[in-house]
Design an enzyme around this catalytic site. Structure first.
Site, PDB file in Angstrom:
ATOM      1  CE  LYS A 174      -3.884   1.892   2.748  1.00 25.95           C
ATOM      2  NZ  LYS A 174      -4.645   1.727   4.004  1.00 25.95           N
ATOM      3  CB  SER A 233      -7.922   3.336   3.140  1.00 29.28           C
ATOM      4  OG  SER A 233      -7.059   2.756   4.084  1.00 29.28           O
ATOM      5  CB  SER A 247      -8.079   0.638   6.035  1.00 27.11           C
ATOM      6  OG  SER A 247      -8.854   1.818   6.090  1.00 27.11           O
TER       7      SER A 247
END
Lengths: 469, 469
Positions: free
Chosen positions: A81, A156, A180
């Site tokens: 990420k 996210s 997330s």
């Protein structure tokens, strides 16, 4: 495309690499080809790092040929990420205001994965600064759900979820402040593990809330999650919040089975507002536990409704403080959404302390509930994936805000700091994934992995893949 | 007075009780008699609990006679700082506004000590609400230093320190937010152990700062501190901050000795402003470590000067929030000193978050320094005991505020959350005690106890007792 190689789990690919029947270079090239073919449709990666990947793969191949096998991630292609600092590689957290950020040093997680011999395929899309649940990134565009590209992947860590299930990486790392990791795991049919707060270092991970941020893996199987956790976990002097807890042998969790497991089901709050297909899937999963020899019992746990608001404002106050300097220098480098959120007045010091105390009280309630059982089982999200750009999420006919429908059942375990694993437990009639959470006592990832693996062995959900050609 | 029985350490008394050559009732009566004779002079106890003590002692005696020996605290008379909730016994934290507080339930520490068979002699004086370093309590009067009754015992656990060294208890529990166990240990010549944050439950202990409060023991030897720690430590669902770390065998620490120990000495900040007799005593102690086979080396550690101010304000903000309700209802129930402190404006939410981040950064600096060594050794306080009622503390000719002279070298390890043991390392020419700290890695109390015990075996300081008749 060579779908055979990218279809392998980390465990499977690792065994073949170890036995020298699979080349890290070949598996990396297979992933890079698949990324080239599919990433334009899915927008999971915001920054592929093909050159780095090829270098990593060649080094792995040479090391293994030379008899220096590092372990189960050696030569395995993974993605990070874009909140994880990577030395020499832009790390913007999905925000234009940070697009000039090229860290000099790896985050501890990136360093550990490098040292484990993993191959870095690239940086993955995120909801801007991890502040949202859809990964509809204002600057880098939306990540699309591999099961239906009109739908959100959750967030996210949506890039991580989409890449993992679409086989654009063997495994990925996400971060989880209110869900997330688990939300995209649920919406994309991955396994997503939010470890105990303090098990995995946050050093070099762009902060949202230092009290609630948890780094963790997204994978296609529970075993793969354990493999990635083993590589990244551990005390880190660079993260004041990591704890000195010993190394865990997760291998023994894979043979422990269901027998004797006590599953607690907190029906208050967690089962009140649910899409009916989600409810049915989780109830069916509880039946699988029962039939396999686990005891399933009701446990009392106070509602998260009131602490949620206070904790949400606490997180916002932390994020506001963290980004204050960039916001002052470059307001337009933040999306209108972020400007609106971070433009709200922060909590006063007294209200911030009160919010912390509300969080502590909830944490103690979760710990008390866990004293009576081995794990808790609850749905991950109230509803499956929703259309990109929609104003909210349809839950049983009512439109709820994304933050409630998607994070309402995951955020409690960020507040509680306990390990929470999301894993596939079904699909809607329309073919969208459904996930459930298995939640354990602090630092008892072993039992969470045990229960998750045992469930996985009895079901086929984790074997389904989206039809992407 | 039967000074022979009250002179025994916990370990010594415990062995005799176990062997049934010492009666818990006799040893309790000896302590009660000594309390009656000396407490009026020292004002260590604000609430003796003689009836409860006699009940506890009789029960212990009967249990042991019946073959049910619980362990090394069975039948041992102890005292609790008046911040520990005790079921049915007033717990006011030394503050008139709370004098109606009679908890229905024991704090976890009080319960564990009861379950270990300890005898409760009473509740000990504290600086009001633990907010100060002298134990000059506005409502209950000053506790006096047993070595010189015109002098402060240090604080806030001054009642605990005075009672322990004056043999008004075999051991006591204090609490430590900025040094409140170690300061009285240093000024009274006790052993005081602030454990790792999260090792001992704060449940039912009146809060000052949830982030920095640490419960821990004050005793006359390192071994006794380990015995008390063993009884009270451990994960507690009722305290969200306790960690699931395994039980430790401290017994093995008593034979490990000095050999191979690496002692780090952070001279920046910790050795800059010191009374010369304190400096000499600590340097002499380092020489003892060296001669006994330890390696003593300099380590770099950033100054605590800047984080101190931010963290101090953070603590004040937490205390203000915690006491806000009582303050609104009964302002005059707080001393003018407390009214002034808690009347200052609390931090804003953003400044509070910034203070937390400053604390984290310091914590990481301490952890990094500890990576290179087994323990750190620094002085406990900058100066020995000062006169009761004085406006400050004389340190090398300059008057410093109590909070700096006494807490300046202890508070860093509250911020860092690491275990810190204060133990006697000398006396001034005027006969006042001097203490030093041994500081370890998170949850490595074992090494701290090992080093402290090894030092103690080579010196005689811990054997000195104040002349009280």
């Amino acid at each position: 495309m060579d779908t055979e190689l990218t279809a392998l789990t980390i465990a499977e690919a690792g065994q073949r690499i170890r036995a020298k029947v699979l080349s890290p270079v070949d598996v990396t090239e297979a992933y890079l080809a698949r990324m080239e073919a599919l990433n334009p449709r899915l927008n999971a990666y915001v920054l592929p790092t093909a050159d780095r990947a090829r270098d990593d793969a060649k080094r792995a191949e040479a090391e293994i040929a030379g008899g220096n096998y590092r372990g189960p991630l050696h030569g395995i292609p993974i993605g990070l990420k874009d909140l994880y600092d990577t030395a020499g590689i832009r790390t913007s957290g999905g925000c234009k205001a940070y697009e000039d950020r090229v860290p000099a040093e790896d985050s501890t997680v990136a360093r550990k994965l490098r040292e484990a011999g993993a191959v870095l395929l690239g940086k993955l899309n995120t909801h801007e600064l991890a502040y949202g649940t859809t990964t509809n990134n204002y600057w880098y565009g939306p990540t699309r759900n591999p099961w239906d590209t009109e739908m959100v992947p959750g967030g996210s860590s949506g890039g991580s979820g989409a890449a993992t299930i679409a086989s654009l990486a063997a495994g990925t790392m996400g971060t989880d402040t209110g869900g997330s990791i688990r939300i995209p795991a649920s919406l994309c049919s991955c396994v997503g593990l939010k470890p105990t707060y303090g098990r995995v270092s946050k050093a070099g991970v762009m902060m949202m809330s230092w009290q609630l941020d948890h780094p963790g893996p997204l994978t296609r199987t529970v075993r793969d999650a354990a493999i990635m956790l083993s590589a990244v976990e551990g005390y880190d002097p660079r993260d004041a919040c990591t704890e000195r807890v010993g190394k865990v042998d997760y291998e023994s969790a894979f043979t422990a089975g269901m027998e004797g497991l006590v599953v607690g089901v907190p029906r208050t709050y967690f089962f009140e507002t649910l899409d009916e297909e989600v409810r049915s899937a989780v109830e069916a999963a509880l039946e699988v536990f029962r039939r396999a020899g686990a005891t399933v019992k009701h446990v009392e746990l106070a509602s998260f409704r009131e602490p949620f608001a206070a904790i949400f404002n606490m997180v916002r106050t932390e994020a506001t403080q963290f980004h204050a300097e960039r916001m002052a220098a470059n307001r337009d480098g933040f999306s209108p959404e972020l400007q609106a959120i971070l433009g709200q007045p922060p909590l006063s010091g007294l209200d911030y302390v009160a919010a912390q105390r509300a969080m502590m009280a909830y944490k103690e309630a979760v710990r008390a509930a866990l004293e009576e059982v081995s794990v808790l089982v609850v749905p991950t999200t109230m509803a499956p994936a929703s259309p990109i750009g929609a104003s909210g999420v349809n839950v049983g006919g009512a439109e709820l805000p994304h933050g409630i429908a998607y994070a309402g059942l995951t955020a409690p375990f960020n507040a509680a700091g306990v390990p929470a694993l999301s894993l596939p437990c079904g699909f809607t009639a329309g073919g969208l994934p459904i996930g459930m959470q298995i939640v354990g006592r602090p630092f008892d990832e072993w039992t969470v992995i045990r229960a998750g693996h045992a469930y996985e062995q009895l079901t086929e959900w984790h074997k389904r893949r989206p039809a992407l050609g």
